[in-house]
Structure formats: C-alpha cells, structure tokens
Design an enzyme around this catalytic site. Sequence first.
Site, short mmCIF file in Angstrom:
data_model
loop_
_atom_site.label_atom_id
_atom_site.label_comp_id
_atom_site.label_asym_id
_atom_site.label_seq_id
_atom_site.Cartn_x
_atom_site.Cartn_y
_atom_site.Cartn_z
N GLU A 84 1.31 -1.00 -0.06
CA GLU A 84 0.11 -0.57 -0.36
C GLU A 84 0.73 1.27 0.21
O GLU A 84 1.61 1.42 1.44
CB GLU A 84 -1.11 -0.20 1.19
CG GLU A 84 -2.08 0.72 1.07
CD GLU A 84 -3.13 0.62 2.60
OE1 GLU A 84 -3.40 1.46 2.97
OE2 GLU A 84 -3.32 -0.42 3.16
N ASP A 135 -4.75 9.70 9.27
CA ASP A 135 -3.82 9.40 9.47
C ASP A 135 -3.17 9.66 10.37
O ASP A 135 -3.23 11.45 10.84
CB ASP A 135 -2.67 10.05 8.73
CG ASP A 135 -2.69 10.15 7.33
OD1 ASP A 135 -3.40 8.71 7.15
OD2 ASP A 135 -3.02 10.86 6.32
#
Length: 275
Positions: A51, A62
Amino acid sequence: MPTSRITARFDKAKAEHRAVLVAYLMGGDPDLETSFDAMCALRDNGADIIELGAPFTDPMADGPAIQRAGLRALARHTTLVDVLGLAARFRETDQETPLILMGYANPVHSLGYAAFAEAAHAAGIDGTILVDLPPEEDSELRAEYARHDISVIRLATPTTHEARMAKVAEGASGFIYFVAVTGVTGAGSADPQAIAGNVEMVRRVSGLPVCVGFGVKNGAQAVEMAKIADGVVVGSAFVEHAQSAHESGDHSEAPRGMGALAGELSAAMAAVAKA
C-alpha cells in the site's frame, strides 16, 4: 489485469490457509530512492500487497506517525505523479505484487479523474483507497477506473451498520479495508473479538475479502487479526522505520527495518492455520 492481481494474491493465501499481509509505506519518505528500496524489501520479506501512500497536506485519517511521514515527503516536494513513478519503477521487475495507492481525493481531482486513471493504470496500480471520497461521490472516478480495471477499495468501520455496508460495497472491488478502531491510524489497539462479528458481516454483504487495519503494530496483534480477517494491514509500525532513518541520517535503515518487520509479521501470520 490489475484487479486479477489482487484476486490472485488472496487466492494464493487462501490455498496456503493464511491471511495476506498488506504493508503500507509513504511514498517519498524519507526520499523516493529509499521508498523504492523499501518496497522491494517489503516484497522480499513476505508482504503480499504493498500500500503506497501519496502525501497530502490535509490528512484526516492519518495518525501522528503517518502525518509526519507525509510532511517529510512533502518537504522533499513529493507529488502524486512522483508516487506513480515509484509504482512504475517497481513494475519494471515485478508484475505480480499488487500495488494499492492510498491517499486523498484532492490531488486525484486536481490531476483529473481520466488522466489519473490512465496514469495509474500505466504505472501498474491495482486499486486505490481514497479516504475522503464516499460511495455517493465517486461514480465519475469509478467510471474511469472501470476502463482500466482499477479497483475501488472502500473503508468500513465498527460503526458501519449492515444497510450502510450495502452502499459501501456497491461498486467496490479487490477487498474491503476494515478500520479496526474508531480513530486515526496507529491509535490504540484493536480488540479482535469485539470486531469479529463486524468483519463477518462486511464479508457477507460485500462478497469481498476483508483486510483489517488501524491499530495493528506487532506480530502478536497481527496473529489475532489474521484469525478473523482475510488480510491484515500494518502501516504506522513500518513508517516509524522511515522516521528513524530520517532522524539518524542513515536512510538504509528504513528498508532494512521495514524488511525485518515484514518478515516477523509474515512468519507470525503464517503460523495461523485458517480453514
């Protein structure tokens, strides 16, 4: 065909009675050359799917480790096009390992959906996870992806109920990324037993493999998630090796550390025999 690369990898793992390991790294952190070496190290040490993060100025999913990784990549002026270049370079010698691009909709929209889909296909990207693009708003992008057989990989969470899951699954392909904790990447630890029922519901409704991520940091946690899911996603723990390399100035630490962690996780997960 890109989607078939993803399917082939899950079929291989299923035949080996194990879950797949999905390894995340931020493209361009601590630099593009090191990122390429890290991709190879991950692949060589048992990562089934890579990824590849595309840095963005305003992330919403995030956690601190990946936010810092994005800032380091942006400080080196890393763009979405640069990250696609990384994928293309990897594809020169590897036609089998699935590559997933993870990021946000704004840079893709800025490039143009048609142009991005064409560039992603040319670079060998198999699918994307665009965190902030919900199913109701991705039909235009999906139409472009369909022309190049690129997977739309969607997110589900512990709060995704069955009716909503049906909408999330509509038009999705490759796999479903199940967010194990309510929060950002690297935050807290997930309880496998608490989400086992959710994972089974997501698999049943979508008809796709389910990979669990967020809050998985070590071999012991990966093993527990491997028992309930088709795949396990690890991100922040890999990214922390890039941070160490940046801080020490020895960028070779990043691929070395990431490779060692991938080996540890892969070996631990392989020990979990799945029916």
